[in-house]
Design an enzyme around this catalytic site. Structure first.
Site: not given
Length: 233
Positions: A7, A9, A57, A153, A158
């Site tokens: 994942d 960001e 985030h 997040h 995640d």
């Protein structure tokens, strides 16, 4: 089998506007078990973070000021995922950002698909649950995976949740696994057990009952596509 759940960001949602990756998190599965091996980096995006992304985030430019750029960690990252199946939720989003970063880092890096294969769990979830919500949060709720600690997040968190979702979606029994640095328990999935044919016998049954029993097993076998374990015993 080695798989990597990944994942990211970012500074914003549109890669075509020059938005960049600020965090990348990966966890390793070998033979459907979390190993504790992971790749996690915060990155200096060399640009401002959108306020909308910051609200999601909570990672700001001040925190990222002394972090490496993606180009500085590109070789290490590619070595970690080399030859694996990489599992991503909504893969086109993350692939767009990763491949843009690889292009900036140098043409010799190619694209992510040159180094691994990709499995999109959003596509998988839509095929299993058509017409339903299939966000990561929705899937955690559907498969009873505890994500109460996910107030914002984060790429590594995640990735860990997605690993649990993927394993639950594709079969297996959830148990307790390794603990992360934050003290949260990482879900662990036990591998499927091979089916065994059972040595069951009927005794002291009249012929008409045996005949009815055999016909019933044959109907089960036909309905299950030849998977009746008791047929012929």
């Amino acid at each position: 089998m080695r798989q990597i759940v990944l994942d990211t960001e970012t500074t914003g949602i549109d890669v075509t506007l020059g938005h960049r990756i600020i965090e990348i998190g990966c966890v390793e599965l070998i033979d459907r078990r979390l190993t504790g091996n992971r790749f996690h980096k915060y990155l200096n995006p060399e640009r401002e973070i959108d306020q909308g992304a910051l609200a999601v985030h909570g990672i700001d430019n001040a925190f990222l000021a002394d972090k490496p750029t993606f180009a500085e960690i590109a070789e290490e990252f590619l070595a970690f995922i080399k030859g694996c199946q990489v599992i991503i939720h909504n893969a086109p989003f993350d692939l767009g950002f990763i491949n843009a970063e690889l292009r900036r880092a140098g043409p010799h890096f190619g694209c992510l698909e040159d180094h691994c294969t990709i499995l999109d769990t959003l596509v998988l979830a839509k095929s299993k649950h058509p017409g339903q919500r299939n966000s990561l949060d929705a899937l955690c709720k559907r498969y009873q995976i505890d994500n109460r600690h996910r107030d914002r997040h984060g790429a590594l968190l995640d990735a860990e949740l997605l690993a649990a979702v993927y394993l639950a979606m594709t079969g297996g029994q959830i148990g307790l696994g390794l603990e992360s640095d934050s003290g949260q328990v990482r879900p662990q999935i036990a591998p499927r057990q091979e089916q065994r044919r059972l040595n069951l016998k009927l005794a002291n049954c009249p012929p008409e009952d045996l005949k009815a029993h055999q016909e019933w097993l044959e109907r089960i076998d036909q309905a299950s596509g030849g998977k009746c374990l008791w047929l012929g015993h």
